[in-house]
Design a protein around this motif. Structure first.
Motif, PDB file in Angstrom:
ATOM      1  N   THR A  27       0.810  -1.063   0.083  1.00 32.52           N
ATOM      2  CA  THR A  27      -0.011   0.031  -0.180  1.00 32.52           C
ATOM      3  C   THR A  27       0.851   1.134  -0.048  1.00 32.52           C
ATOM      4  O   THR A  27       1.982   1.200   0.636  1.00 32.52           O
ATOM      5  CB  THR A  27      -1.009   0.105   1.274  1.00 32.52           C
ATOM      6  N   ARG A  29       1.084   5.846  -0.407  1.00 31.20           N
ATOM      7  CA  ARG A  29       0.446   7.036  -0.513  1.00 31.20           C
ATOM      8  C   ARG A  29       1.597   7.738  -1.142  1.00 31.20           C
ATOM      9  O   ARG A  29       2.625   8.117  -0.775  1.00 31.20           O
ATOM     10  CB  ARG A  29      -0.001   7.806   0.867  1.00 31.20           C
ATOM     11  N   GLN A  34      -2.712   7.516  -4.054  1.00 33.74           N
ATOM     12  CA  GLN A  34      -2.684   6.232  -3.303  1.00 33.74           C
ATOM     13  C   GLN A  34      -2.667   5.114  -4.322  1.00 33.74           C
ATOM     14  O   GLN A  34      -3.259   5.084  -5.367  1.00 33.74           O
ATOM     15  CB  GLN A  34      -3.926   6.112  -2.295  1.00 33.74           C
TER      16      GLN A  34
END
Length: 132
Positions: A27, A29, A34
């Motif tokens: 994951t 950002r 994102q």
């Protein structure tokens, strides 16, 4: 900035049932952007259920051959094929091989990505799901 090298063999595998296994990987950002990446393995003769997402998804076929059903249209897929699926578009992937798994690498345009299975209407967050 932190960087990481993740190898699939070191990541937990989530068995989603029906011959489908997923490994959520990264994951990130990126400023205001994102993303959530991972690998799904589909056993011969199996299919991911028809579903939609709340964000865009791209899928790269890593290995195997299959069929992608995107918004009612069927496409044959093979290694290195890349699909782009807008948010809210119903789709699924099916392995058409008799013996080889279909491996796909996916990227969602949000770390808050959800999957809603069309048949059941059940929605789960991708990073929290443990099965369907």
């Amino acid at each position: 900035m932190n960087a990481a090298l993740l190898r699939p063999e070191t990541l937990a595998v989530r068995n989603r049932g029906g011959g489908i296994r997923t490994q959520p990987m990264v994951t990130a950002r990126l400023g205001s952007g994102q993303m959530l990446n991972g690998i799904t393995t589909i056993d011969p003769g199996c299919a991911v259920p028809l579903h939609i997402h709340n964000c865009e998804e791209s899928v790269l076929v890593l290995s195997g051959e299959g069929r992608a059903h995107i918004d009612g249209t069927e496409h044959d897929v093979r290694p290195r094929d890349l699909t782009w699926i807008p948010a809210g578009v119903p789709h699924f992937f099916r392995n058409v091989s008799d013996h080889d798994p279909l491996e796909i690498f996916w990227t969602y345009a949000s770390i808050d990505a959800t999957r809603t299975v069309v048949a059941t209407g059940i929605t789960t967050r991708i990073d929290e799901e443990h099965g369907e």
